[in-house]
Design an enzyme around this catalytic site. Structure first.
Site, PDB file in Angstrom:
ATOM      1  N   ASP A 156       8.366 -30.423  -0.616  1.00 53.89           N
ATOM      2  CA  ASP A 156       7.990 -29.838  -1.828  1.00 53.89           C
ATOM      3  C   ASP A 156       8.132 -29.933  -2.853  1.00 53.89           C
ATOM      4  O   ASP A 156       8.243 -29.217  -3.774  1.00 53.89           O
ATOM      5  CB  ASP A 156       8.790 -27.778  -1.581  1.00 53.89           C
ATOM      6  CG  ASP A 156      10.706 -28.989  -1.638  1.00 53.89           C
ATOM      7  OD1 ASP A 156      10.981 -29.665  -1.292  1.00 53.89           O
ATOM      8  OD2 ASP A 156      10.939 -27.206  -1.708  1.00 53.89           O
ATOM      9  N   CYS A 159      12.825 -32.512  -2.102  1.00 43.17           N
ATOM     10  CA  CYS A 159      13.141 -33.436  -1.106  1.00 43.17           C
ATOM     11  C   CYS A 159      14.726 -34.136  -1.708  1.00 43.17           C
ATOM     12  O   CYS A 159      15.352 -33.772  -1.499  1.00 43.17           O
ATOM     13  CB  CYS A 159      12.276 -33.588  -0.388  1.00 43.17           C
ATOM     14  SG  CYS A 159      11.981 -35.479  -1.403  1.00 43.17           S
ATOM     15  N   HIS A 281       9.243 -39.440   0.762  1.00 39.40           N
ATOM     16  CA  HIS A 281      10.063 -38.516   1.305  1.00 39.40           C
ATOM     17  C   HIS A 281      11.364 -38.849   1.414  1.00 39.40           C
ATOM     18  O   HIS A 281      11.695 -40.070   1.856  1.00 39.40           O
ATOM     19  CB  HIS A 281       9.189 -37.855   2.110  1.00 39.40           C
ATOM     20  CG  HIS A 281       9.806 -36.362   2.542  1.00 39.40           C
ATOM     21  ND1 HIS A 281      10.320 -35.259   1.911  1.00 39.40           N
ATOM     22  CD2 HIS A 281      11.005 -35.985   4.023  1.00 39.40           C
ATOM     23  CE1 HIS A 281      10.350 -34.171   2.892  1.00 39.40           C
ATOM     24  NE2 HIS A 281      11.637 -35.180   4.004  1.00 39.40           N
TER      25      HIS A 281
END
Length: 297
Positions: A156, A159, A281
């Site tokens: 989002d 992270c 990520h």
């Protein structure tokens, strides 16, 4: 009246069973290898990847063959119907039952569901053969040697901070009470007050020039108030804010260690280049679970 399953439904059921059987076989293989046998664990990882890829290739070929057979049958039927229409179209129309709107909706929904299952099957094959799957295998191997495993963090924009927050909680650090908003605020404030340590590493993507004072302030403001993605500069600032070392494990590169001047236990993050469609990520880690206990939980 019992509903007859279509060829596609039967094949999908068969594929699900074969995947379940393979997972059971893989689990049995894992249980048979001692956790401290690193060489055998590495071989096992490669064997598991091959078994999964072979099964996915087999499923893809079976789906392709079924589609080909179905298309052939449809073509034969359509040719036959065309001939019947030419010979006696009016009589044929009189004998054909009228399809209701409700039936049309059911047929359309069934066709959409079959198309969705086909797309899922194709995506699974691509995933197993793609960079995301390979990255996952490499990370699992590296983490397994450390008796760790990935703990997923939502993608989002926050992270990295959520992963740090989770690590602080796992280590029962007082700073675990800090919210993501507070972690961002403290990171931004540290960068503002130590601009000389960070400005040389920030350049305008259009001109290639080092950030101006205004551009740097906007960068810090976005860091503090938006879901701007965090990276190595922010991690460097966080080590200073928390006075803790941070290590970042990657699939294809050596582990990055930041803040080694601190003697405390390191916070461990996992950096993934291909985790989601958006790309990069951060995840956190946790102790490797015993397979037997993981199944009961």
């Amino acid at each position: 009246m019992e509903e007859v399953e279509t060829a596609e439904e039967l094949l999908a059921k068969q594929h699900r069973k074969e995947k379940k059987d393979l997972q059971a076989k893989i689990q049995s293989m894992k249980n048979a290898v001692p956790k401290n046998d690193k060489k055998r664990r590495k071989q096992l990882t490669e064997e598991v990847a091959k078994l999964e890829a072979d099964l996915s290739q087999k499923h893809e070929e079976e789906l392709r063959q079924l589609k080909s057979e179905t298309d052939t049958k449809v073509e034969v039927v359509m040719n036959g119907m065309e001939t019947m229409k030419v010979e006696g179209e009016e009589q044929e129309e009189a004998r054909q039952p009228r399809v209701t709107k409700a039936q049309k909706r059911r047929d359309k929904k069934a066709a959409q569901e079959k198309e969705r299952e086909s797309r899922i099957a194709e995506a699974e094959v691509q995933n197993l053969q793609g960079v995301r799957h390979q990255e996952g295998l490499k990370l699992a191997q590296k983490l397994g040697e450390l008796k760790l495993q990935i703990k997923e963090i939502p993608s989002d924009g926050h992270c990295m901070y959520r992963a740090v927050q989770d690590q602080l909680a796992q280590q029962s650090k007082p700073e675990s009470a800090l919210s993501v908003k507070e972690l961002r605020a403290r990171t931004a404030e540290h960068m503002r007050s130590h601009a000389d340590d960070f400005l040389p590493f920030l350049t305008n993507p259009d001109t290639g020039d080092m950030y101006t004072t205004d551009e740097f302030e906007k960068y810090c403001s976005d860091l503090e108030h938006t879901a701007a993605w965090g990276g190595q500069l922010e991690l460097r600032a966080l080590t200073k804010v928390l006075q803790l070392p941070i290590e970042v494990i990657q699939a294809d590169s050596p582990t990055i260690k930041i803040g080694e001047e601190y003697d405390s236990e390191a916070i461990t993050l996992v950096y993934m280049r291909h985790a989601y469609g958006l790309g990069e990520h951060y995840n956190t880690v946790e102790r490797l679970k015993d397979p037997a206990n993981a199944e009961d939980s």
